[in-house]
Enzyme design. Structure first.
Site, PDB file in Angstrom:
ATOM      1  N   TYR A  33       0.834  -1.199   0.000  1.00 22.79           N
ATOM      2  CA  TYR A  33       0.000   0.000   0.000  1.00 22.79           C
ATOM      3  C   TYR A  33       0.874   1.257   0.000  1.00 22.79           C
ATOM      4  O   TYR A  33       1.865   1.337   0.731  1.00 22.79           O
ATOM      5  CB  TYR A  33      -0.930   0.028   1.204  1.00 22.79           C
ATOM      6  CG  TYR A  33      -2.060  -0.976   1.146  1.00 22.79           C
ATOM      7  CD1 TYR A  33      -2.291  -1.751   0.010  1.00 22.79           C
ATOM      8  CD2 TYR A  33      -2.904  -1.166   2.242  1.00 22.79           C
ATOM      9  CE1 TYR A  33      -3.326  -2.668  -0.032  1.00 22.79           C
ATOM     10  CE2 TYR A  33      -3.942  -2.086   2.208  1.00 22.79           C
ATOM     11  CZ  TYR A  33      -4.141  -2.838   1.075  1.00 22.79           C
ATOM     12  OH  TYR A  33      -5.170  -3.757   1.039  1.00 22.79           O
ATOM     13  N   PRO A  69     -16.737  -3.478   0.662  1.00 28.95           N
ATOM     14  CA  PRO A  69     -18.129  -3.726   1.059  1.00 28.95           C
ATOM     15  C   PRO A  69     -19.138  -2.855   0.320  1.00 28.95           C
ATOM     16  O   PRO A  69     -20.317  -3.214   0.250  1.00 28.95           O
ATOM     17  CB  PRO A  69     -18.125  -3.418   2.560  1.00 28.95           C
ATOM     18  CG  PRO A  69     -16.986  -2.474   2.748  1.00 28.95           C
ATOM     19  CD  PRO A  69     -15.939  -2.931   1.771  1.00 28.95           C
ATOM     20  N   LEU A  70     -18.693  -1.724  -0.230  1.00 29.02           N
ATOM     21  CA  LEU A  70     -19.594  -0.858  -1.015  1.00 29.02           C
ATOM     22  C   LEU A  70     -19.390  -1.062  -2.512  1.00 29.02           C
ATOM     23  O   LEU A  70     -19.918  -0.291  -3.315  1.00 29.02           O
ATOM     24  CB  LEU A  70     -19.387   0.613  -0.654  1.00 29.02           C
ATOM     25  CG  LEU A  70     -19.544   1.000   0.812  1.00 29.02           C
ATOM     26  CD1 LEU A  70     -19.517   2.521   0.974  1.00 29.02           C
ATOM     27  CD2 LEU A  70     -20.831   0.426   1.403  1.00 29.02           C
ATOM     28  N   GLY A  78     -16.800  -0.622  -4.555  1.00 29.08           N
ATOM     29  CA  GLY A  78     -16.203   0.532  -5.222  1.00 29.08           C
ATOM     30  C   GLY A  78     -17.063   1.780  -5.147  1.00 29.08           C
ATOM     31  O   GLY A  78     -16.958   2.665  -6.010  1.00 29.08           O
ATOM     32  N   LEU A 110     -20.376   1.849  -5.383  1.00 27.12           N
ATOM     33  CA  LEU A 110     -21.646   1.689  -6.083  1.00 27.12           C
ATOM     34  C   LEU A 110     -22.820   1.477  -5.131  1.00 27.12           C
ATOM     35  O   LEU A 110     -23.963   1.816  -5.464  1.00 27.12           O
ATOM     36  CB  LEU A 110     -21.560   0.526  -7.075  1.00 27.12           C
ATOM     37  CG  LEU A 110     -20.626   0.727  -8.270  1.00 27.12           C
ATOM     38  CD1 LEU A 110     -20.545  -0.547  -9.093  1.00 27.12           C
ATOM     39  CD2 LEU A 110     -21.089   1.899  -9.130  1.00 27.12           C
ATOM     40  N   LEU A 111     -22.539   0.903  -3.946  1.00 24.29           N
ATOM     41  CA  LEU A 111     -23.606   0.649  -2.980  1.00 24.29           C
ATOM     42  C   LEU A 111     -23.739   1.781  -1.963  1.00 24.29           C
ATOM     43  O   LEU A 111     -24.457   1.649  -0.977  1.00 24.29           O
ATOM     44  CB  LEU A 111     -23.342  -0.677  -2.258  1.00 24.29           C
ATOM     45  CG  LEU A 111     -23.412  -1.922  -3.150  1.00 24.29           C
ATOM     46  CD1 LEU A 111     -22.857  -3.140  -2.419  1.00 24.29           C
ATOM     47  CD2 LEU A 111     -24.853  -2.180  -3.601  1.00 24.29           C
ATOM     48  N   GLY A 112     -23.070   2.893  -2.239  1.00 19.68           N
ATOM     49  CA  GLY A 112     -23.124   4.036  -1.331  1.00 19.68           C
ATOM     50  C   GLY A 112     -24.050   5.141  -1.808  1.00 19.68           C
ATOM     51  O   GLY A 112     -23.883   6.299  -1.427  1.00 19.68           O
ATOM     52  N   GLY A 113     -25.044   4.788  -2.646  1.00 14.97           N
ATOM     53  CA  GLY A 113     -25.961   5.797  -3.172  1.00 14.97           C
ATOM     54  C   GLY A 113     -25.420   6.497  -4.392  1.00 14.97           C
ATOM     55  O   GLY A 113     -25.618   7.692  -4.589  1.00 14.97           O
TER      56      GLY A 113
END
Length: 329
Positions: A53, A216-217, A219, A221-224
């Protein structure tokens, strides 16, 4: 903060995991330190990183930022369960020599010493294999890890991006050696991407590994994402943009956001809360770039999903079903 055991171990970790991949590339050192302070103050004690990282010219930068935070003292290291990873080549600008990557005993020995130096600590709680190394037998991998455990430099070993059969192979090999083996698996798992339910999560449960979902989102996309896109607050790129360009995927995301609007739920918090309901999941990795994003993630711990919402999510994003019935009878 709610805590749980990491797989079959006695190690207690928070139900959310602080991902640090943005520290350095996206988030400067002072802000990274502030995020870690806020997380620890909230009781979030499980921090995840990797030796690569920082990326490109700055591989190892993220571990160094965590190390400078530990150096501030005040019990930071003692209160943190630290996980890092080994596999990627740490060479820069073509200086990628053989044996400077993957999971040979030689690279494991070199990599752990370098990580300990950057992190400013004398031990790593969970040392994770970042990917499968098809060329190195598990007998060699466990020989190297067992030495590190005996030296007190590593306490537990975990995997990342392993298929189910490799989890089984790794732990059967460890059992023959009379050692603990893998205690966690970090895998891609979210509402949109549920293939881990087919083999990876059942294997993890069978062998007593805690499951740590990354992305969990999916990238963001599942965050609205659709609402943010309409408001001009977000531009998608790369894999996320390709997903939104697919009409079927876009329709799923619209149905998802409509369902949550109906129930007054925030998308990002819901996606995290859903993972916390899944069997075998220790805690999802959240990778905030700002303190505000961390605050939103922490709210997921207080988000309760009723039966109607859970059923609606399954209808929009159906899982693969149990194995082998999903592909056999």
């Amino acid at each position: 903060m709610e805590y749980t055991q990491l797989g079959r171990t006695g190690l207690k970790v928070s139900r959310l995991v602080l991902g640090t991949m943005n520290f350095g590339p996206q988030t400067d050192e002072p802000t990274s330190h502030a995020i870690m302070d806020t997380a620890l103050d909230a009781g979030l004690n499980f921090f995840d990183t990797a030796n690569v990282y920082g990326w490109a010219e700055n591989k190892g930068r993220t571990e160094s930022i965590i190390g400078s935070w530990f150096a501030k003292g005040d019990g930071r290291r003692d209160r943190t369960v630290l996980a890092t990873k080994v596999y990627g080549n740490m060479g820069v600008d073509g200086d990628a020599w053989p044996n400077h990557d993957k999971l040979s005993a030689l690279n494991i020995r070199r990599a752990v010493e370098a990580s300990l130096k950057r992190l400013g600590t004398d031990y790593i709680d969970v040392y994770q294999f970042h990917h499968v190394d098809r060329a190195t037998p598990f007998e060699e991998i466990w020989q190297a890890v067992d030495v590190l455990i005996q030296q007190g430099k590593v306490l537990y070993a975990g995997s990342s991006n392993f298929p189910g059969y490799k989890i089984a192979q790794a732990n059967e090999t460890a059992a023959r050696r009379g050692t603990v083996g893998l205690v966690s698996e970090q895998c891609l798992y979210n509402l949109f991407e549920r293939r881990a339910e087919m083999e990876v999560i059942p294997a993890a449960q069978e062998y007593g590994l805690g499951v740590i979902p990354w992305s969990p989102l999916h990238g963001g996309l599942l965050g609205g994402v659709l609402k943010k896109e309409a408001e001009g607050k977000r531009r998608t790129e790369g894999r996320a943009a390709a997903t939104l360009a697919d009409p079927a995927s876009r329709a799923k995301l619209q149905a998802y956001e409509d369902l949550l609007d109906k129930h007054g739920l925030a998308p990002g918090e819901t996606a995290l809360a859903w993972l916390l309901t899944r069997p075998g999941v220790t805690g999802p990795i959240v990778g905030p770039r700002t303190p505000d994003q961390l605050a939103g993630a922490l709210r997921a711990l207080e988000t309760e999903l009723g039966d109607e919402v859970l059923a609606g999510l399954d209808e929009i994003f159906p899982g693969p079903g149990p194995s082998p019935e999903a592909f056999a009878w």
